[in-house]
Design a protein around this motif. Structure first.
Motif, PDB file in Angstrom:
ATOM      1  N   LEU A   8       0.828  -1.208   0.000  1.00  0.00           N
ATOM      2  CA  LEU A   8       0.000   0.000   0.000  1.00  0.00           C
ATOM      3  C   LEU A   8       0.860   1.256   0.000  1.00  0.00           C
ATOM      4  O   LEU A   8       0.531   2.240  -0.686  1.00  0.00           O
ATOM      5  CB  LEU A   8      -0.939  -0.007   1.210  1.00  0.00           C
ATOM      6  CG  LEU A   8      -2.117  -0.988   1.151  1.00  0.00           C
ATOM      7  CD1 LEU A   8      -2.846  -1.025   2.482  1.00  0.00           C
ATOM      8  CD2 LEU A   8      -3.084  -0.609   0.027  1.00  0.00           C
ATOM      9  N   SER A   9       1.947   1.240   0.757  1.00  0.00           N
ATOM     10  CA  SER A   9       2.847   2.401   0.786  1.00  0.00           C
ATOM     11  C   SER A   9       3.501   2.609  -0.577  1.00  0.00           C
ATOM     12  O   SER A   9       3.658   3.755  -1.041  1.00  0.00           O
ATOM     13  CB  SER A   9       3.916   2.217   1.865  1.00  0.00           C
ATOM     14  OG  SER A   9       3.337   2.164   3.153  1.00  0.00           O
ATOM     15  N   GLN A  12       0.839   4.067  -2.883  1.00  0.00           N
ATOM     16  CA  GLN A  12       0.604   5.486  -2.627  1.00  0.00           C
ATOM     17  C   GLN A  12       1.702   6.345  -3.227  1.00  0.00           C
ATOM     18  O   GLN A  12       1.434   7.351  -3.893  1.00  0.00           O
ATOM     19  CB  GLN A  12       0.505   5.754  -1.122  1.00  0.00           C
ATOM     20  CG  GLN A  12       0.175   7.205  -0.794  1.00  0.00           C
ATOM     21  CD  GLN A  12       0.290   7.491   0.673  1.00  0.00           C
ATOM     22  OE1 GLN A  12       1.384   7.574   1.216  1.00  0.00           O
ATOM     23  NE2 GLN A  12      -0.841   7.629   1.339  1.00  0.00           N
ATOM     24  N   THR A  16       1.337   9.158  -6.395  1.00  0.00           N
ATOM     25  CA  THR A  16       1.726  10.568  -6.277  1.00  0.00           C
ATOM     26  C   THR A  16       2.917  10.904  -7.166  1.00  0.00           C
ATOM     27  O   THR A  16       2.975  11.994  -7.751  1.00  0.00           O
ATOM     28  CB  THR A  16       2.047  10.915  -4.818  1.00  0.00           C
ATOM     29  OG1 THR A  16       3.035   9.990  -4.311  1.00  0.00           O
ATOM     30  CG2 THR A  16       0.806  10.829  -3.956  1.00  0.00           C
ATOM     31  N   GLN A  77       5.829  12.537   2.218  1.00  0.00           N
ATOM     32  CA  GLN A  77       5.622  11.091   2.330  1.00  0.00           C
ATOM     33  C   GLN A  77       6.850  10.362   2.868  1.00  0.00           C
ATOM     34  O   GLN A  77       6.715   9.292   3.465  1.00  0.00           O
ATOM     35  CB  GLN A  77       5.241  10.507   0.964  1.00  0.00           C
ATOM     36  CG  GLN A  77       3.813  10.789   0.567  1.00  0.00           C
ATOM     37  CD  GLN A  77       3.450  10.099  -0.728  1.00  0.00           C
ATOM     38  OE1 GLN A  77       3.058   8.954  -0.731  1.00  0.00           O
ATOM     39  NE2 GLN A  77       3.593  10.815  -1.834  1.00  0.00           N
ATOM     40  N   ASN A  81       5.333   7.849   5.419  1.00  0.00           N
ATOM     41  CA  ASN A  81       5.197   6.460   4.994  1.00  0.00           C
ATOM     42  C   ASN A  81       6.514   5.684   4.984  1.00  0.00           C
ATOM     43  O   ASN A  81       6.493   4.457   4.958  1.00  0.00           O
ATOM     44  CB  ASN A  81       4.593   6.391   3.585  1.00  0.00           C
ATOM     45  CG  ASN A  81       3.161   6.850   3.547  1.00  0.00           C
ATOM     46  OD1 ASN A  81       2.891   8.037   3.659  1.00  0.00           O
ATOM     47  ND2 ASN A  81       2.234   5.928   3.398  1.00  0.00           N
ATOM     48  N   VAL A 476      -3.165   3.898   5.598  1.00  0.00           N
ATOM     49  CA  VAL A 476      -2.549   4.107   4.293  1.00  0.00           C
ATOM     50  C   VAL A 476      -3.605   4.045   3.197  1.00  0.00           C
ATOM     51  O   VAL A 476      -3.603   4.855   2.258  1.00  0.00           O
ATOM     52  CB  VAL A 476      -1.447   3.063   4.044  1.00  0.00           C
ATOM     53  CG1 VAL A 476      -0.783   3.308   2.689  1.00  0.00           C
ATOM     54  CG2 VAL A 476      -0.401   3.106   5.148  1.00  0.00           C
ATOM     55  N   LEU A 477      -4.526   3.102   3.300  1.00  0.00           N
ATOM     56  CA  LEU A 477      -5.573   2.979   2.286  1.00  0.00           C
ATOM     57  C   LEU A 477      -6.442   4.224   2.240  1.00  0.00           C
ATOM     58  O   LEU A 477      -6.825   4.698   1.163  1.00  0.00           O
ATOM     59  CB  LEU A 477      -6.429   1.749   2.583  1.00  0.00           C
ATOM     60  CG  LEU A 477      -7.531   1.433   1.566  1.00  0.00           C
ATOM     61  CD1 LEU A 477      -6.933   1.191   0.182  1.00  0.00           C
ATOM     62  CD2 LEU A 477      -8.345   0.225   2.016  1.00  0.00           C
ATOM     63  N   THR A 479      -5.532   7.290   3.009  1.00  0.00           N
ATOM     64  CA  THR A 479      -4.789   8.386   2.364  1.00  0.00           C
ATOM     65  C   THR A 479      -4.705   8.168   0.854  1.00  0.00           C
ATOM     66  O   THR A 479      -4.724   9.137   0.091  1.00  0.00           O
ATOM     67  CB  THR A 479      -3.384   8.513   2.966  1.00  0.00           C
ATOM     68  OG1 THR A 479      -2.681   7.266   2.820  1.00  0.00           O
ATOM     69  CG2 THR A 479      -3.437   8.884   4.433  1.00  0.00           C
ATOM     70  N   ILE A 480      -4.601   6.915   0.415  1.00  0.00           N
ATOM     71  CA  ILE A 480      -4.587   6.642  -1.027  1.00  0.00           C
ATOM     72  C   ILE A 480      -5.889   7.111  -1.665  1.00  0.00           C
ATOM     73  O   ILE A 480      -5.894   7.781  -2.705  1.00  0.00           O
ATOM     74  CB  ILE A 480      -4.364   5.142  -1.296  1.00  0.00           C
ATOM     75  CG1 ILE A 480      -2.940   4.739  -0.922  1.00  0.00           C
ATOM     76  CG2 ILE A 480      -4.628   4.808  -2.762  1.00  0.00           C
ATOM     77  CD1 ILE A 480      -2.678   3.255  -1.035  1.00  0.00           C
ATOM     78  N   PHE A 483      -5.877  10.896  -1.776  1.00  0.00           N
ATOM     79  CA  PHE A 483      -5.012  11.412  -2.831  1.00  0.00           C
ATOM     80  C   PHE A 483      -5.645  11.233  -4.208  1.00  0.00           C
ATOM     81  O   PHE A 483      -5.589  12.138  -5.053  1.00  0.00           O
ATOM     82  CB  PHE A 483      -3.644  10.717  -2.802  1.00  0.00           C
ATOM     83  CG  PHE A 483      -2.704  11.285  -1.777  1.00  0.00           C
ATOM     84  CD1 PHE A 483      -2.472  12.647  -1.703  1.00  0.00           C
ATOM     85  CD2 PHE A 483      -2.037  10.449  -0.902  1.00  0.00           C
ATOM     86  CE1 PHE A 483      -1.606  13.181  -0.760  1.00  0.00           C
ATOM     87  CE2 PHE A 483      -1.164  10.965   0.053  1.00  0.00           C
ATOM     88  CZ  PHE A 483      -0.948  12.340   0.116  1.00  0.00           C
TER      89      PHE A 483
END
Length: 525
Positions: A8-9, A12, A16, A77, A81, A476-477, A479-480, A483
């Motif tokens: 996931l990191s 993300q 970006t 990030q 992250n 994390v999910l 924030t994804i 974004f």
């Protein structure tokens, strides 16, 4: 390590980064094209060149704002992250980014204001200096960022300190003049120049197809075709240099790009097309061109390029050496500041410390690498192979588009020299429809560079899985999703503003014609 957090990191940061890189190439290229156009204006005094600079400058400004906004998010990030990465290499990685902010970005941001608001407040030469300062600032910004990224690909000028458990700079000039970083810089910047050239060429072609602003469009196409041809040729040459350096510093990436499973006799053949099968470890329906890969990768007829299977066997050796280094490191750490460590332990770490990162690959399978089984070592060694199929085709599509850009810009360079730019509507349509293609090539280039480095966040030093922050998957999910939503809105706004500015066209410029500096320039006009 929870691999869900790692994936996931990575997702993300990929989202970006790829979104940010939608704006970077156009900023790099347009900044130089604006400086060229305004230079012609100052030298000739023809107001059409001032009008051109202002019009393309408006599109540059829209793109510049979005690029800055998305770039700032990326830097945050690293702390959010990738906290262990920031701790582990912050002394090295942070320095180029700090210099980029203090030197390049401040230069660019300061003079971009003078570019937009200084037309009637500065002299012609003064405004031209401001425009060139924007171009230099944009390119310097790319330089420092790519020095940081190049160090991740080839970590020179640094050493691991077992007391602080961090990488530290030992030779800043080695970091600065890292050959991988320099090759990435010139290749990336040239790709940005191609992107801007195709953009200007395509928009100008659209104007000619619609019978609008023909004088501006033809001059813009002449500049874009000339600049784009030189840039697209340099991209191929500099890309060849990057491939040559990969042979020395990133052998697995090169083998994966070529889907070269076994070491071939020198000089190796180039696989034109095929379907790599990572499970079966072979490439189906492959078409080979003899000698080409050997010449590109080694520039010789006698040097072998190692295949994936041989590189995996070499990785197993380095993993076992890394286990010895890991064990020595634990003993050094247990000795504390008193330094009560046997000399043979320190020597073991000094001899095999460069392989410590390979032992960390085992963290995916076992908490203590010293307890790893042969099967786990074998699995960790195969983890050093990135996804072959996406790398294989990303590279070939990118290269194919690169040769298309050479052909397109060469054709319009010829047409501009013969004053035939508006003679062939079909070619103008091709140029207009080609506008998105440089972005596809640029994004695929970053896929090759970054996806091809996996499983390393720092080549051979720190695995990606060991670099993430201790976050929950849901965080994390979330924030994804955030974004994606925000960036989608920004992208829609960006496209609406760009399309609106293009449809509106250039503003009329009532400045009187100045006396030309040189009779030869009069003849050229």
């Amino acid at each position: 390590m929870d691999l869900g957090i790692v994936d996931l990191s990575r997702l993300q940061f990929a989202i970006t980064a790829l979104y940010h890189f939608l704006f970077v190439p156009l900023t790099l290229g347009l900044s130089v094209l604006l400086a060229i156009m305004e230079t012609v204006y100052v030298m000739t005094g023809r107001t059409i060149w001032r009008q051109m600079t202002k019009f393309w400058g408006t599109l540059f400004g829209i793109n510049f704002v979005l690029g800055v906004a998305t770039g700032i998010v990326m830097e945050f990030q690293f702390g959010m992250n990738w906290s262990y990465y920031s701790h582990y290499v912050g002394d090295i990685f942070g320095a180029p980014l700090a210099i980029e902010g203090l030197m390049a970005f401040f230069l660019e941001a300061t003079f971009v204001g003078l570019f937009f608001f200084g037309w009637d407040k500065l002299s012609k030469v003064g405004h031209l200096i401001a425009t060139w300062a924007v171009a230099l600032g944009s390119n310097f910004s790319a330089l420092w960022i790519l020095i940081a990224n190049g160090w991740m690909q080839n970590p020179v000028g640094s050493a691991f300190n077992p007391q602080t458990m961090r990488m530290e700079v030992t030779d800043f000039f080695a970091v600065l003049f890292n050959p991988v970083a320099q090759a990435k810089f010139v290749h990336t910047v040239s790709a940005g120049y191609v992107t801007a050239s195709i953009f200007v060429l395509g928009v100008s072609a659209w104007y000619l197809l619609n019978g609008r602003y023909a004088e501006l469009a033809k001059r813009s196409m002449t500049v874009a075709a000339s600049f784009g041809l030189a840039s697209s040729l340099s991209v191929v040459v500099l890309g060849d240099e990057s491939g040559y350096l990969s042979t020395e510093h990133q052998k697995m990436k090169l083998a994966a790009i070529e889907a070269m499973w076994k070491t071939e006799p020198a000089p190796a053949a180039f696989t034109l097309i095929g379907i790599p099968d990572q499970q079966a470890r072979e490439t189906h329906y492959a078409i080979h061109i003899p000698w080409v890969m050997g010449l590109i990768g080694t520039r010789s007829l006698t040097t072998e390029i190692p295949g994936i299977e041989d590189l995996v066997e070499h990785a197993k050796v380095r993993i076992r050496n890394g286990i010895i280094a890991f064990d020595a490191l634990q003993q050094i750490r247990a000795g504390g500041e008193s330094g009560t460590v046997a000399p043979e332990v320190r020597k073991a770490f000094e001899d095999r410390g460069s392989d410590l990162g390979y032992a960390l690959l085992l963290k995916r399978y076992v908490d203590d690498p010293r307890q790893a089984t042969d099967a786990q070592i074998d699995s960790a060694a195969w983890d050093t192979v990135p996804g072959v199929l996406p790398l294989f085709w990303s590279f070939r599509i990118m290269v194919g588009l690169g040769f298309f850009f050479i052909a397109l810009t060469a054709l319009f360079f010829y047409l501009s020299a013969r004053r035939m730019l508006d003679r062939y509507p079909f070619l103008l349509r091709v140029a207009a429809f080609a506008i998105p293609l440089p972005w596809i090539a640029a994004e695929l280039g970053w896929v090759v560079a970054e996806f091809g480095r996996q499983p390393w966040i720092i080549e051979g030093v720190l695995p990606t899985a060991a670099a993430v922050s201790n976050l929950g998957a849901s965080t994390v999910l979330l924030t994804i999703i955030g974004f994606v939503l925000i960036y989608t809105v920004l992208f829609i706004i960006e496209m609406a503003l760009m399309v609106r500015a293009i449809r509106k066209g250039p503003e009329p410029d009532d400045e009187p014609e100045a006396e030309l500096v040189s009779p030869s320039l009069v003849a050229a006009e």
